[in-house]
Motif scaffolding. Sequence first.
Motif, PDB file in Angstrom:
ATOM      1  N   ASP A  67       0.825  -1.203   0.000  1.00  0.00           N
ATOM      2  CA  ASP A  67       0.000   0.000   0.000  1.00  0.00           C
ATOM      3  C   ASP A  67       0.862   1.256   0.000  1.00  0.00           C
ATOM      4  OD1 ASP A  67      -2.622  -1.323   0.275  1.00  0.00           O
ATOM      5  OD2 ASP A  67      -1.828  -1.954   2.226  1.00  0.00           O
ATOM      6  N   VAL A  68       0.318   2.319  -0.597  1.00  0.00           N
ATOM      7  CA  VAL A  68       0.975   3.626  -0.642  1.00  0.00           C
ATOM      8  C   VAL A  68      -0.062   4.672  -0.270  1.00  0.00           C
ATOM      9  CG1 VAL A  68       2.150   5.334  -2.051  1.00  0.00           C
ATOM     10  CG2 VAL A  68       2.580   2.907  -2.452  1.00  0.00           C
ATOM     11  N   PHE A  69       0.226   5.448   0.746  1.00  0.00           N
ATOM     12  CA  PHE A  69      -0.712   6.462   1.218  1.00  0.00           C
ATOM     13  C   PHE A  69      -0.179   7.870   0.954  1.00  0.00           C
ATOM     14  CE2 PHE A  69      -1.596   2.693   3.707  1.00  0.00           C
ATOM     15  CZ  PHE A  69      -2.982   2.643   3.714  1.00  0.00           C
ATOM     16  N   VAL A  70      -1.034   8.718   0.435  1.00  0.00           N
ATOM     17  CA  VAL A  70      -0.799  10.163   0.407  1.00  0.00           C
ATOM     18  C   VAL A  70      -1.879  10.757   1.290  1.00  0.00           C
ATOM     19  CG1 VAL A  70      -0.724  12.253  -0.987  1.00  0.00           C
ATOM     20  CG2 VAL A  70       0.220  10.117  -1.886  1.00  0.00           C
ATOM     21  N   GLY A  71      -1.477  11.256   2.455  1.00  0.00           N
ATOM     22  CA  GLY A  71      -2.465  11.602   3.467  1.00  0.00           C
ATOM     23  C   GLY A  71      -3.226  10.335   3.836  1.00  0.00           C
ATOM     24  N   GLY A  72      -4.536  10.388   3.792  1.00  0.00           N
ATOM     25  CA  GLY A  72      -5.336   9.222   4.146  1.00  0.00           C
ATOM     26  C   GLY A  72      -5.754   8.371   2.963  1.00  0.00           C
ATOM     27  N   ARG A  87      -1.723  13.133  -8.090  1.00  0.00           N
ATOM     28  CA  ARG A  87      -0.433  13.647  -8.565  1.00  0.00           C
ATOM     29  C   ARG A  87      -0.542  15.112  -8.964  1.00  0.00           C
ATOM     30  NH1 ARG A  87       0.071   8.851 -11.848  1.00  0.00           N
ATOM     31  NH2 ARG A  87      -0.426  10.178 -13.642  1.00  0.00           N
ATOM     32  N   ARG A  88      -1.614  15.457  -9.639  1.00  0.00           N
ATOM     33  CA  ARG A  88      -1.776  16.817 -10.154  1.00  0.00           C
ATOM     34  C   ARG A  88      -2.033  17.828  -9.047  1.00  0.00           C
ATOM     35  NH1 ARG A  88      -7.130  17.419 -13.290  1.00  0.00           N
ATOM     36  NH2 ARG A  88      -7.847  17.681 -11.142  1.00  0.00           N
ATOM     37  N   ASP A  89      -2.866  17.453  -8.072  1.00  0.00           N
ATOM     38  CA  ASP A  89      -3.350  18.418  -7.086  1.00  0.00           C
ATOM     39  C   ASP A  89      -2.586  18.400  -5.768  1.00  0.00           C
ATOM     40  OD1 ASP A  89      -5.297  19.055  -8.952  1.00  0.00           O
ATOM     41  OD2 ASP A  89      -6.818  17.759  -8.033  1.00  0.00           O
ATOM     42  N   ARG A  90      -1.888  17.304  -5.453  1.00  0.00           N
ATOM     43  CA  ARG A  90      -1.335  17.177  -4.099  1.00  0.00           C
ATOM     44  C   ARG A  90       0.143  16.836  -4.045  1.00  0.00           C
ATOM     45  NH1 ARG A  90      -5.539  12.973  -1.653  1.00  0.00           N
ATOM     46  NH2 ARG A  90      -4.246  13.222   0.209  1.00  0.00           N
ATOM     47  N   ILE A  91       0.763  16.650  -5.207  1.00  0.00           N
ATOM     48  CA  ILE A  91       2.165  16.251  -5.254  1.00  0.00           C
ATOM     49  C   ILE A  91       2.928  17.168  -6.200  1.00  0.00           C
ATOM     50  CG2 ILE A  91       3.755  14.408  -5.958  1.00  0.00           C
ATOM     51  CD1 ILE A  91       1.663  12.386  -5.082  1.00  0.00           C
ATOM     52  N   GLY A  92       4.148  17.535  -5.809  1.00  0.00           N
ATOM     53  CA  GLY A  92       5.045  18.300  -6.671  1.00  0.00           C
ATOM     54  C   GLY A  92       6.262  17.463  -7.014  1.00  0.00           C
ATOM     55  N   PHE A  93       6.855  17.726  -8.185  1.00  0.00           N
ATOM     56  CA  PHE A  93       7.996  16.939  -8.644  1.00  0.00           C
ATOM     57  C   PHE A  93       9.132  17.853  -9.077  1.00  0.00           C
ATOM     58  CE2 PHE A  93       4.174  14.468  -9.556  1.00  0.00           C
ATOM     59  CZ  PHE A  93       4.483  13.250  -8.968  1.00  0.00           C
ATOM     60  N   VAL A  94      10.352  17.487  -8.688  1.00  0.00           N
ATOM     61  CA  VAL A  94      11.561  18.154  -9.166  1.00  0.00           C
ATOM     62  C   VAL A  94      12.464  17.062  -9.721  1.00  0.00           C
ATOM     63  CG1 VAL A  94      13.518  19.637  -8.620  1.00  0.00           C
ATOM     64  CG2 VAL A  94      11.375  19.906  -7.350  1.00  0.00           C
ATOM     65  N   PHE A  95      12.830  17.191 -11.010  1.00  0.00           N
ATOM     66  CA  PHE A  95      13.634  16.169 -11.662  1.00  0.00           C
ATOM     67  C   PHE A  95      15.039  16.689 -11.956  1.00  0.00           C
ATOM     68  CE2 PHE A  95       9.199  15.343 -12.845  1.00  0.00           C
ATOM     69  CZ  PHE A  95       9.063  14.032 -12.410  1.00  0.00           C
ATOM     70  N   ILE A 161       4.370  25.720  -6.670  1.00  0.00           N
ATOM     71  CA  ILE A 161       3.367  26.744  -6.941  1.00  0.00           C
ATOM     72  C   ILE A 161       1.956  26.302  -6.551  1.00  0.00           C
ATOM     73  CG2 ILE A 161       2.967  26.023  -9.330  1.00  0.00           C
ATOM     74  CD1 ILE A 161       3.038  29.665  -8.024  1.00  0.00           C
ATOM     75  N   GLY A 162       1.701  24.992  -6.573  1.00  0.00           N
ATOM     76  CA  GLY A 162       0.364  24.516  -6.247  1.00  0.00           C
ATOM     77  C   GLY A 162       0.165  24.159  -4.791  1.00  0.00           C
ATOM     78  N   ASN A 163       1.113  24.554  -3.910  1.00  0.00           N
ATOM     79  CA  ASN A 163       1.052  24.210  -2.483  1.00  0.00           C
ATOM     80  C   ASN A 163       0.821  22.707  -2.273  1.00  0.00           C
ATOM     81  OD1 ASN A 163       1.476  26.726  -1.158  1.00  0.00           O
ATOM     82  ND2 ASN A 163      -0.600  27.348  -1.719  1.00  0.00           N
ATOM     83  N   PRO A 164       1.670  21.866  -2.844  1.00  0.00           N
ATOM     84  CA  PRO A 164       1.446  20.419  -2.742  1.00  0.00           C
ATOM     85  C   PRO A 164       1.675  19.912  -1.322  1.00  0.00           C
ATOM     86  CG  PRO A 164       3.606  20.836  -3.670  1.00  0.00           C
ATOM     87  CD  PRO A 164       2.920  22.171  -3.568  1.00  0.00           C
ATOM     88  N   GLU A 165       1.043  18.792  -1.007  1.00  0.00           N
ATOM     89  CA  GLU A 165       1.264  18.163   0.295  1.00  0.00           C
ATOM     90  C   GLU A 165       2.682  17.601   0.404  1.00  0.00           C
ATOM     91  OE1 GLU A 165      -1.787  15.347   1.402  1.00  0.00           O
ATOM     92  OE2 GLU A 165      -3.287  16.510   0.304  1.00  0.00           O
ATOM     93  N   VAL A 166       3.188  17.063  -0.708  1.00  0.00           N
ATOM     94  CA  VAL A 166       4.516  16.449  -0.724  1.00  0.00           C
ATOM     95  C   VAL A 166       5.230  16.861  -2.000  1.00  0.00           C
ATOM     96  CG1 VAL A 166       5.839  14.306  -0.510  1.00  0.00           C
ATOM     97  CG2 VAL A 166       3.520  14.428   0.423  1.00  0.00           C
TER      98      VAL A 166
END
Length: 244
Positions: A67-72, A87-95, A161-166
């Motif tokens: 299992d993988v949880f993002v928040g609940g 992914r779009r609304d709650r996660i940010g990525f830096v590559f 910019i989207g204030n992601p959770e992670v």
Amino acid sequence: MSSTQPACAAQNLTKVFGLGEQPVVAVDDVSVAIERGSFTAIMGPSGSGKSTLMHCMAGLDRPTSGDVFVGGDNIARLPERAVTRVRRDRIGFVFQSFNLLPTLTAEQNITLPLELAGRKVEKALLGQLTASLGLSDRLRHRPSQLSGGQQQRVAVARALIGNPEVVFADEPTGALDQRTGAALLGYLQRQAREHGQTIIMVTHDPAAAAYADRALMLLDGRLVDDIPDPTAESVFALVNAVVL
């Protein structure tokens, strides 16, 4: 939502590539919880499974089991369309490779995730974020007109910019010189400590891991150590012990 709930977590996460007689177990029964507002480094030698673990925790790849949880929300059990929304609304990525669109300006690259999500750009937040990253006078420039460090800072601003959770960062300093990389790591550290941003970074560099609050060490797909308050020396010693 409980304030004690981890920002994200993996429970008995396993990822296997290939079928038949010689499948590759990239991640082998890993369980870990990431506290909100923490800066965590995931380390390990080449082939240890660190990038695969990050990809599964970020919803970029599905685990074979576990299992993988993002928040609940257990994203391992959600349909693909729902995972895409997470992914779009709650996660940010830096590559490491920045992944900037060459035809867009720095500002357009930063705000692209909001545009794609149909969300309004908050000009005050954009101004504050780009000022803190030293980009205020570079917003009309295209990536080809920016240095490597400036391009990476644009990528960081896009992730935030989207204030992601992670925010997940995959070798974010790998293409940067030492001074520019140190400045970027210091910024990520301040984002966690002063602004409560949860950051998970994959790195092979003990000096980079020393900016984190915690370092997770993987070997052959398994979590073999969990180091609080890592230093470059403690991580380097552990890497040598693991590799040798």
